[in-house]
Scaffold this motif. Structure first.
Motif, short mmCIF file in Angstrom:
data_model
loop_
_atom_site.label_atom_id
_atom_site.label_comp_id
_atom_site.label_asym_id
_atom_site.label_seq_id
_atom_site.Cartn_x
_atom_site.Cartn_y
_atom_site.Cartn_z
N ARG A 1 4.04 1.76 -0.76
CA ARG A 1 4.81 1.99 -2.14
C ARG A 1 3.93 2.28 -3.34
O ARG A 1 4.41 3.13 -4.13
CB ARG A 1 5.41 0.47 -2.69
CG ARG A 1 6.65 -0.03 -2.00
CD ARG A 1 7.43 -1.09 -2.80
NE ARG A 1 6.61 -2.25 -2.53
CZ ARG A 1 6.95 -3.29 -1.67
NH1 ARG A 1 7.64 -3.20 -0.83
NH2 ARG A 1 6.14 -4.33 -1.57
N HIS A 2 2.79 2.00 -3.54
CA HIS A 2 1.63 2.36 -4.37
C HIS A 2 0.96 3.93 -3.90
O HIS A 2 0.14 4.21 -4.84
CB HIS A 2 0.73 1.55 -4.91
CG HIS A 2 1.34 0.55 -5.66
ND1 HIS A 2 1.57 0.49 -6.83
CD2 HIS A 2 1.61 -0.90 -5.28
CE1 HIS A 2 2.12 -0.60 -7.27
NE2 HIS A 2 2.10 -1.50 -6.29
N ARG A 3 1.59 4.34 -2.52
CA ARG A 3 0.73 5.63 -2.26
C ARG A 3 -0.66 5.44 -1.87
O ARG A 3 -1.67 6.30 -2.12
CB ARG A 3 0.87 6.88 -3.11
CG ARG A 3 2.44 7.06 -3.54
CD ARG A 3 2.65 8.19 -4.08
NE ARG A 3 2.02 8.52 -5.49
CZ ARG A 3 2.26 7.75 -6.51
NH1 ARG A 3 3.17 7.23 -6.59
NH2 ARG A 3 1.51 7.90 -7.45
N PHE A 4 -0.98 4.07 -1.63
CA PHE A 4 -2.47 3.95 -1.32
C PHE A 4 -2.30 3.90 0.46
O PHE A 4 -1.51 3.60 0.92
CB PHE A 4 -2.84 2.65 -1.66
CG PHE A 4 -3.44 2.75 -2.94
CD1 PHE A 4 -2.71 2.82 -4.03
CD2 PHE A 4 -4.88 2.53 -3.10
CE1 PHE A 4 -3.18 3.01 -5.27
CE2 PHE A 4 -5.58 2.52 -4.75
CZ PHE A 4 -4.57 2.68 -5.49
N LEU B 1 -6.27 6.44 -2.77
CA LEU B 1 -4.82 6.66 -3.65
C LEU B 1 -4.61 8.25 -3.19
O LEU B 1 -5.43 9.16 -3.26
CB LEU B 1 -5.05 6.51 -4.96
CG LEU B 1 -3.94 7.08 -6.15
CD1 LEU B 1 -2.55 6.32 -5.37
CD2 LEU B 1 -4.41 6.70 -7.45
N LEU C 1 0.90 -1.27 0.04
CA LEU C 1 -0.12 -0.01 -0.19
C LEU C 1 0.78 1.28 -0.08
O LEU C 1 0.67 2.30 -0.82
CB LEU C 1 -1.07 0.15 1.28
CG LEU C 1 -1.97 -1.08 1.25
CD1 LEU C 1 -2.63 -1.17 2.65
CD2 LEU C 1 -3.02 -0.65 0.33
#
Lengths: 147, 95
Positions: free
Chosen positions: B16-19, B38, B14
């Protein structure tokens, strides 16, 4: 095991933007789709090698999946960076994120296709060389599935 | 409400993907809803949510770009983490 000619044809159509790509995808049975997705992993591995190399950590995979997702969202195409990353995890042997809740095979096909489409859009050398790329992917696939 | 713990692999993915996971603001007593969002360029986009209902976590993911009802339900799970994973594998759009 060699990839079935219709799997090669489907990816060729995807890269060459031939409308038959969708019809071929929709014609896949559930068992075909599992086999197709496995070949798609080999194709993605061949296409990604010049770009990401043969080693990648989780940060690199996440960054690349975000790149694919951002481009597709910009074009208003449905995409999911986590499933894109799941395909990349298969390529690079990173443990899957979705272990307890497996990703439906059609979603894996769509994510693999998104990666191929993204690479094809950003590298003009792929389309003219698609037959050689598919031969290389076929060789890799045979080595992977022989184990 | 307090957001249930998730495992390291999911938490790191989460991040790493900016979630991130955010509790429903202004939830009524007994309501437990966690949103999957996000964070991008100072803006927040919604990818789905999970609702705790009758002991199960129901996963809803955004799958349409237009229309009033943009989310569909993607299963009910005993585990909060599995419900979040179901959202993450199912959303196709953010809103």
């Amino acid at each position: 095991m060699r990839a079935e000619p219709r799997f090669r044809d489907q990816i060729r159509c995807l890269v060459l933007k031939d409308r038959r790509a969708r019809a071929l995808d929709e014609a896949l049975s559930p068992a075909d789709r599992i086999a197709f997705n496995d070949f798609l992993v080999s194709v993605v591995a061949v296409l990604l090698a010049p770009r990401l190399g043969d080693r990648c950590d989780a940060e690199d995979l996440a960054a690349f999946s975000d790149e694919v997702a951002a481009r597709h969202r910009g074009e208003r195409r449905p995409v999911n960076e986590f499933v894109v990353e799941e395909v990349l995890r298969h390529v690079y042997g990173v443990p899957p994120l979705f272990r307890t809740v497996p990703v439906p095979p059609p979603a894996m096909s769509a994510a693999g296709a998104a990666i191929v489409r993204y690479l094809n859009t950003t590298d003009a050398g792929i389309a003219p060389d698609i037959d050689r790329i598919l031969d290389t992917a076929d060789d890799l696939h045979r080595r992977r599935t022989r184990r | 409400m307090t957001i249930p713990e998730v495992g390291t692999a999911l938490r790191q993915s989460l991040e790493r993907h900016r979630f991130s996971l955010r509790p429903e603001p202004d939830a009524r007593p007994g309501e437990e809803t966690v949103h999957v969002v996000l964070d991008h360029g100072g803006e927040t986009f919604h990818a789905g949510h999970v609702d705790h209902h009758l002991g199960l976590w129901c996963a809803f993911a955004v799958v349409r770009a237009h229309g009033v009802f943009r989310s569909d339900e993607f299963g009910q799970y005993e585990s909060f983490e599995d419900a979040v994973l179901a959202v993450l594998m199912s959303f196709t759009h953010v809103e």
